[in-house]
Write a protein that holds these residues in place. Structure first.
Motif, PDB file in Angstrom:
ATOM      1  N   LEU A   1       0.867  -1.179   0.000  1.00  0.00           N
ATOM      2  CA  LEU A   1       0.000   0.000   0.000  1.00  0.00           C
ATOM      3  C   LEU A   1       0.903   1.228   0.000  1.00  0.00           C
ATOM      4  O   LEU A   1       1.602   1.498   0.983  1.00  0.00           O
ATOM      5  CB  LEU A   1      -0.902  -0.039   1.237  1.00  0.00           C
ATOM      6  CG  LEU A   1      -1.928   1.080   1.416  1.00  0.00           C
ATOM      7  CD1 LEU A   1      -2.779   1.256   0.168  1.00  0.00           C
ATOM      8  CD2 LEU A   1      -2.808   0.783   2.620  1.00  0.00           C
ATOM      9  N   ASP A   2       0.933   1.940  -1.137  1.00  0.00           N
ATOM     10  CA  ASP A   2       1.880   3.047  -1.354  1.00  0.00           C
ATOM     11  C   ASP A   2       1.332   4.371  -0.821  1.00  0.00           C
ATOM     12  O   ASP A   2       0.119   4.564  -0.739  1.00  0.00           O
ATOM     13  CB  ASP A   2       2.134   3.164  -2.867  1.00  0.00           C
ATOM     14  CG  ASP A   2       3.440   3.867  -3.203  1.00  0.00           C
ATOM     15  OD1 ASP A   2       4.175   4.280  -2.281  1.00  0.00           O
ATOM     16  OD2 ASP A   2       3.732   3.992  -4.408  1.00  0.00           O
ATOM     17  N   ASP A   3       2.245   5.273  -0.467  1.00  0.00           N
ATOM     18  CA  ASP A   3       1.887   6.647  -0.052  1.00  0.00           C
ATOM     19  C   ASP A   3       0.890   6.654   1.093  1.00  0.00           C
ATOM     20  O   ASP A   3       0.011   7.530   1.158  1.00  0.00           O
ATOM     21  CB  ASP A   3       1.296   7.444  -1.235  1.00  0.00           C
ATOM     22  CG  ASP A   3       2.258   7.544  -2.406  1.00  0.00           C
ATOM     23  OD1 ASP A   3       3.452   7.253  -2.219  1.00  0.00           O
ATOM     24  OD2 ASP A   3       1.805   7.889  -3.511  1.00  0.00           O
ATOM     25  N   PHE A   4       1.004   5.686   1.993  1.00  0.00           N
ATOM     26  CA  PHE A   4       0.014   5.557   3.060  1.00  0.00           C
ATOM     27  C   PHE A   4      -0.061   6.840   3.892  1.00  0.00           C
ATOM     28  O   PHE A   4       0.954   7.393   4.289  1.00  0.00           O
ATOM     29  CB  PHE A   4       0.329   4.373   3.979  1.00  0.00           C
ATOM     30  CG  PHE A   4      -0.738   4.142   5.017  1.00  0.00           C
ATOM     31  CD1 PHE A   4      -1.960   3.617   4.666  1.00  0.00           C
ATOM     32  CD2 PHE A   4      -0.516   4.489   6.346  1.00  0.00           C
ATOM     33  CE1 PHE A   4      -2.964   3.426   5.613  1.00  0.00           C
ATOM     34  CE2 PHE A   4      -1.512   4.297   7.304  1.00  0.00           C
ATOM     35  CZ  PHE A   4      -2.734   3.761   6.921  1.00  0.00           C
TER      36      PHE A   4
ATOM     37  N   ALA B   1       9.627   3.087   5.262  1.00  0.00           N
ATOM     38  CA  ALA B   1       9.585   4.549   5.355  1.00  0.00           C
ATOM     39  C   ALA B   1      10.191   5.099   4.076  1.00  0.00           C
ATOM     40  O   ALA B   1      11.314   4.747   3.713  1.00  0.00           O
ATOM     41  CB  ALA B   1      10.362   5.028   6.574  1.00  0.00           C
ATOM     42  N   GLU B   2       9.433   5.931   3.383  1.00  0.00           N
ATOM     43  CA  GLU B   2       9.888   6.504   2.122  1.00  0.00           C
ATOM     44  C   GLU B   2      10.578   7.845   2.371  1.00  0.00           C
ATOM     45  O   GLU B   2      10.211   8.572   3.287  1.00  0.00           O
ATOM     46  CB  GLU B   2       8.696   6.790   1.202  1.00  0.00           C
ATOM     47  CG  GLU B   2       7.913   5.585   0.782  1.00  0.00           C
ATOM     48  CD  GLU B   2       6.880   5.943  -0.300  1.00  0.00           C
ATOM     49  OE1 GLU B   2       6.919   5.286  -1.339  1.00  0.00           O
ATOM     50  OE2 GLU B   2       6.071   6.867  -0.109  1.00  0.00           O
ATOM     51  N   GLY B   3      11.568   8.146   1.541  1.00  0.00           N
ATOM     52  CA  GLY B   3      12.146   9.501   1.542  1.00  0.00           C
ATOM     53  C   GLY B   3      13.025   9.829   2.727  1.00  0.00           C
ATOM     54  O   GLY B   3      13.095  10.977   3.155  1.00  0.00           O
TER      55      GLY B   3
END
Ligand code: C2E
Ligand code: MG
Ligand code: MG
Ligand code: MG
Length: 289
Positions: free
Chosen positions: A175-178, A233-235
């Motif tokens: 599930l992206d950009d949660f 954790a993105e970014g």
């Protein structure tokens, strides 16, 4: 005078809209051309498992170098592709390309491919995914599909059936950009995600005093853990963020602190090494973008 001003503003506004529509039409034409000439590329950004500090896989990210305008952000051209329907063709190309590239890497490495909500709404998707996997000769469990919350705006029955078919093939679902969209706990109850990707807007500013982002990230990771899902954790860009992300219990990290998206060749060199990932930059000072 007021009337004139109003009309003047309307005039400027409609000219802007017209220019924007023309620019979009031109971009669509150029994109169609780029697809035909196979000018799109996939770059690969490492995803690191914090427990081992090893690269567990890569996220495949579309890249397009426009002949005159240079690199164009996927945020922009994916939107154009979605509006024009080209996304079905581009999305299938990306799935096939990513599986072929994956076949060149050791079996413990995985690849994650972004799937547009419009592809997700297409009943042909499971067949396309299955054939991309079998043509490349990779096992389904090495392919992860990244889907955003907006797929839940569609018809429930269709969404559930799509999830079931994709799970039957054996691919993993993320599930992206949660946290940025229509986050509802309702769909976490039934949707078969293997991973939640915490949007980078929660990571940004996390190290600032009084930030609530850390508390939110902690809650998401404990929820995910309880549901048997991983969290990425993105970014993550600097050591301060990395330390906090670790403390908040995320299992995986993706961000400039490890690597920017790499060409296939550079990604292959990365996996040919021992697969250990070293965070970059000074230990305490904030990394620059
Ligand atoms: P996304 O799926 O959320 O991808 C993560 C984005 O975060 C990528 O941007 C990546 O380069 C960027 N990123 C990763 N680490 C950092 C960091 O430490 N700092 C900062 N500032 N950014 C970081 P990118 O490549 O520009 O892609 C943007 C979006 O375009 C993607 O967001 C995704 O929504 C879309 N996209 C890219 N490739 C595809 C594709 O093949 N299919 C579809 N449907 N969408 C795609
Ligand atoms: Mg993604
Ligand atoms: Mg994302
Ligand atoms: Mg995003």
């Amino acid at each position: 005078a007021a009337k004139d001003g109003g009309r003047g503003r309307f005039h400027v506004y409609s000219e802007d809209l017209h220019a924007e529509a023309e620019a979009k039409a031109k971009l669509e034409e150029d994109l169609r051309d780029a697809v035909a000439k196979e000018e799109l590329e996939l770059h690969y950004q490492p995803i690191v498992a914090l427990a081992t500090s090893k690269i567990s896989g890569f996220e495949a990210l579309l890249r397009w170098q426009h002949p005159e305008k240079g690199w164009i952000s996927p945020e922009r051209f994916v939107a154009v592709a979605e509006d024009s329907g080209l996304i079905q063709q581009i999305g299938e190309w990306a799935l096939r390309r990513a599986c072929q590239d994956l076949a060149q890497w050791p079996h413990q490495v995985c690849v994650a491919v972004n799937v547009s909500p419009l592809q997700f709404a297409n009943t042909a998707l499971p067949r396309i995914v299955a054939s991309a996997i079998s043509d490349a000769g990779v096992s389904a469990g090495r392919l992860e599909l990244e889907i955003t919350e907006s797929v839940f705006l569609g018809d429930d029955k269709g969404t559930d059936a799509m999830f079931a078919e994709l799970k039957r093939i054996g691919v993993r679902l993320a599930l992206d950009d949660f946290g940025t969209g229509y986050s509802s706990l309702g769909y976490l109850r039934t949707a078969p995600f293997d991973k939640i990707k915490i949007d980078q807007s929660f990571v940004r500013g996390m190290t600032e005093e009084g930030s609530r982002n850390g508390a939110i990230i902690s809650s998401i990771t404990s929820l995910a853990n309880a549901l048997g899902m991983h969290t990425t954790a993105e970014g993550v860009e600097n050591h301060d963020e990395l330390d906090l992300i670790r403390a908040h219990g995320c299992s995986h990290v993706q961000g400039y602190i490890y690597d920017r998206p790499l060409t296939f060749e550079a990604a292959s060199a990365r996996v040919a090494g021992n697969l250990f990932a070293e965070p970059k930059g000074p230990k305490s000072a904030r990394a620059t973008r």
